[in-house]
Write a protein that holds these residues in place. Structure first.
Motif, PDB file in Angstrom:
ATOM      1  N   GLN A  64      65.371 -22.069 -30.947  1.00  0.00           N
ATOM      2  CA  GLN A  64      64.565 -22.097 -32.167  1.00  0.00           C
ATOM      3  C   GLN A  64      64.284 -23.510 -32.658  1.00  0.00           C
ATOM      4  OE1 GLN A  64      66.754 -19.674 -34.884  1.00  0.00           O
ATOM      5  NE2 GLN A  64      65.856 -17.777 -34.157  1.00  0.00           N
ATOM      6  N   PRO A  67      60.294 -25.387 -31.715  1.00  0.00           N
ATOM      7  CA  PRO A  67      59.102 -25.472 -32.580  1.00  0.00           C
ATOM      8  C   PRO A  67      59.264 -26.452 -33.744  1.00  0.00           C
ATOM      9  CG  PRO A  67      60.052 -23.257 -32.651  1.00  0.00           C
ATOM     10  CD  PRO A  67      60.737 -23.994 -31.577  1.00  0.00           C
ATOM     11  N   TYR A  68      60.503 -26.704 -34.167  1.00  0.00           N
ATOM     12  CA  TYR A  68      60.698 -27.654 -35.266  1.00  0.00           C
ATOM     13  C   TYR A  68      60.457 -29.090 -34.812  1.00  0.00           C
ATOM     14  CZ  TYR A  68      62.351 -24.338 -38.680  1.00  0.00           C
ATOM     15  OH  TYR A  68      62.404 -23.331 -39.586  1.00  0.00           O
ATOM     16  N   ARG A  71      57.141 -30.695 -35.212  1.00  0.00           N
ATOM     17  CA  ARG A  71      56.668 -31.073 -36.534  1.00  0.00           C
ATOM     18  C   ARG A  71      57.206 -32.419 -36.996  1.00  0.00           C
ATOM     19  NH1 ARG A  71      56.137 -26.066 -35.411  1.00  0.00           N
ATOM     20  NH2 ARG A  71      54.626 -24.772 -36.477  1.00  0.00           N
ATOM     21  N   THR A 156      50.791 -27.789 -32.688  1.00  0.00           N
ATOM     22  CA  THR A 156      52.224 -27.526 -32.544  1.00  0.00           C
ATOM     23  C   THR A 156      52.394 -26.574 -31.365  1.00  0.00           C
ATOM     24  OG1 THR A 156      51.890 -25.872 -34.233  1.00  0.00           O
ATOM     25  CG2 THR A 156      52.874 -27.922 -34.921  1.00  0.00           C
ATOM     26  N   ASN A 158      54.850 -25.858 -28.863  1.00  0.00           N
ATOM     27  CA  ASN A 158      55.990 -25.021 -28.470  1.00  0.00           C
ATOM     28  C   ASN A 158      55.860 -24.619 -27.007  1.00  0.00           C
ATOM     29  OD1 ASN A 158      58.324 -23.614 -28.674  1.00  0.00           O
ATOM     30  ND2 ASN A 158      57.447 -21.844 -29.682  1.00  0.00           N
TER      31      ASN A 158
END
Lengths: 371, 156
Positions: A64, A67-68, A71, A156, A158
């Motif tokens: 998880q 995806p952060y 950013r 973004t 991912n």
């Protein structure tokens, strides 16, 4: 008359630039000490885009976090994913199929081109030339379309996953990418005619914002900012990761370390990246794009550091695992954070009008500084 | 004679000056008249997750909760119950679109092919509550075109 001149009131003035200045590339506030029009000191104030990235990572599972990472440096999202994924893979000892490694190289280099194109456009904008911005974004748009087709998102992505990449390249990826690279070549020529060769541009960049090699090394600069000062340090050459040692490319190095050299370094880097992409597409092996990955990602206890050559410099990721499904600690070594501190070094003693050019030349993304 | 040459010169320099303009004038326009015209989205474009349904139009979701656990931003709420045939089915599946980051991790986590990403991109609405997509909405959206479930290792 001379005595009257001596009695003139002299005083240093402290002014605020930002946090919402149109040319600060994000939300940066710089407290600038001025004497007349000369900059006597710069104190960057950061934190406006702080989103607790590192702390959030401790509450997410290993997958998880990916995806952060997109950013943090949002104009070069793929390289961020790469840094994190490489660190976790090092910790777990995961095997990555060759095809996935090639795809990663291709995507990382295309991302570098996209990032430098954005830099080129906004830098021209900073210096008052609006046209290059439109030209650079025209090329970048083609590239973003390629990314969109491959990864499903425009910014973004991912896309890079533990053990490989999410999906294989689309069928017409090679044709489109090669067409883009050809377009880029023409574009670069145009950029040189438009901006780099322009007399006003040279006048505003040559000999300004000088960063000597000693200073650059002492302050921990990396990437084009360091190389422009004459230090040939590129992680792709000096500590090759992925399959970079198989490609033939040059590391552009500047001489004086001024704004102009930094620009030229980035322009040449785009050409070199194009070279790498061409070679990687030629040698792209067949096979899987994801290796064997356990269903539940639980790296063994320990720590790992991986660094990649991001468009802006050395992007490092340090992960600590306690053996659980969540990272114990994720530390982000962002090049922009280091480079932002250089502002005081390079802008001191110069005119306030050149301050904007100095900010633009170190190519900071505030999302990554504050993260 | 020199007068004629002058005029010719003026026309020639005008054309040289307007070269780029003229070239762009006669080249194909790339402007899209949105919203009348739409661009083509690539397969696998990530809009937001939607629910897929089986031949009978019922959800394939068994409320196992894998997507809930995979979601980085905790936007999925699932409730399930035993159906008539004794199998577990989802009775409630709510997506909080105000916090969804469209990362595709839920689609990858799903073991029952019940989830896919739609290609919707016009997500603006007037009230915050409208961003809570319930099961019926998501099932309806899942029947539309442009829905694709791309998971790890897929070919596009």
């Amino acid at each position: 008359m001379t005595s009257a001149k001596q009695e003139l009131h002299r005083e240093e003035m402290v002014i605020n630039m930002g946090p919402q200045h149109p040319s600060t590339h994000g939300v940066l506030r710089a407290v600038v000490t001025l004497e007349g029009e000369t900059v006597r000191g710069v104190d960057p104030v950061i934190g406006y885009l702080h989103r607790c990235f590192e702390k959030i990572c401790e509450q997410k599972t290993w997958t998880q976090v990916i995806p952060y990472t997109d950013r943090t440096d949002y104009v070069a999202a793929l390289t961020n994913e790469l840094a994190y994924v490489l660190a976790v893979e090092k910790l777990m000892g995961l095997e990555v199929p060759e095809r996935a490694q090639y795809i990663r190289v291709i995507m990382a280099e295309l991302q570098r081109i996209a990032s430098h194109l954005l830099w080129f456009g906004t830098f021209g904008n900073d210096l008052g030339a609006f046209t290059p911005f439109l030209y650079a974004f025209r090329e970048r748009e083609t590239l973003i379309d390629i990314f969109e087709k491959t990864t499903g998102a425009r910014l973004t992505y991912n896309y890079i996953r533990l053990g490989g990449v999410r999906n294989d390249l689309p069928a017409d990826f090679e044709r489109e990418t090669l067409a883009f690279l050809e377009k880029l070549e023409k574009g670069l020529e145009e950029y040189h005619n438009l901006l780099i060769g322009n007399a006003i541009f040279e006048y505003r960049t040559k000999g300004l914002g000088v960063l000597t090699a000693e200073q650059a090394v002492a302050w921990g600069a990396s990437g084009p900012t360091l190389r422009a000062s004459g230090v040939a340090w590129d992680l792709r050459k000096s500590e090759p990761y992925l399959v970079y040692d198989r490609f033939d490319f040059e590391v552009p190095v500047g001489q004086k370390g001024d704004i102009y050299d930094r620009c030229i370094c980035r322009m040449k880097e785009m050409e070199e990246s194009a070279k790498i992409v061409r070679q990687a597409l030629e040698g792209l092996p067949e096979g899987d794009v994801v290796g064997k990955v356990p269903r539940v990602i639980k790296p063994p206890q320990g720590q790992a550091y991986a660094a990649v050559e991001a468009p802006r410099g050395e992007l490092g990721c340090f992960v600590v695992s306690d053996g659980g499904i969540k990272p114990y600690r994720v530390k982000w070594r962002s090049p922009c954070f280091v480079h932002l501190q250089l502002l005081d070094v390079i802008a001191r003693g110069e005119l306030v009008a050149d301050f904007i050019a100095n900010i633009g030349s170190i190519d900071i993304i505030l999302g990554e500084v504050d993260r | 004679m020199s007068y004629v040459r002058n005029v010719a010169n003026v026309v020639a320099t005008l054309l040289v000056g307007l070269r780029v303009t003229l070239r762009e004038w006669f080249s194909r326009s790339i402007t899209l008249q949105y919203p009348e015209q739409r661009w083509e989205l690539p397969r696998g474009y990530r809009g937001h997750p939607v629910l897929l349904s089986d031949e009978e139009g019922k959800t394939k979701c068994t409320a196992c909760g894998l997507c809930v656990r995979a979601c980085p931003t905790d936007v999925i709420t699932v409730k399930g119950a035993k159906g008539e045939d004794g199998k577990r089915v989802a009775t409630e599946w709510v997506l909080d679109m105000s916090r969804c980051i469209q990362c595709n991790l839920c689609v990858e986590a799903c073991k029952f092919d019940a989830l896919a990403m739609s290609d919707r991109y016009e997500l603006a609405c007037y009230r915050r509550e409208d961003l809570l997509y319930d099961m019926d909405t998501l099932l309806e959206l899942g029947r539309g075109d442009g829905v694709a479930a791309i998971t790890v290792g897929d070919k596009l």
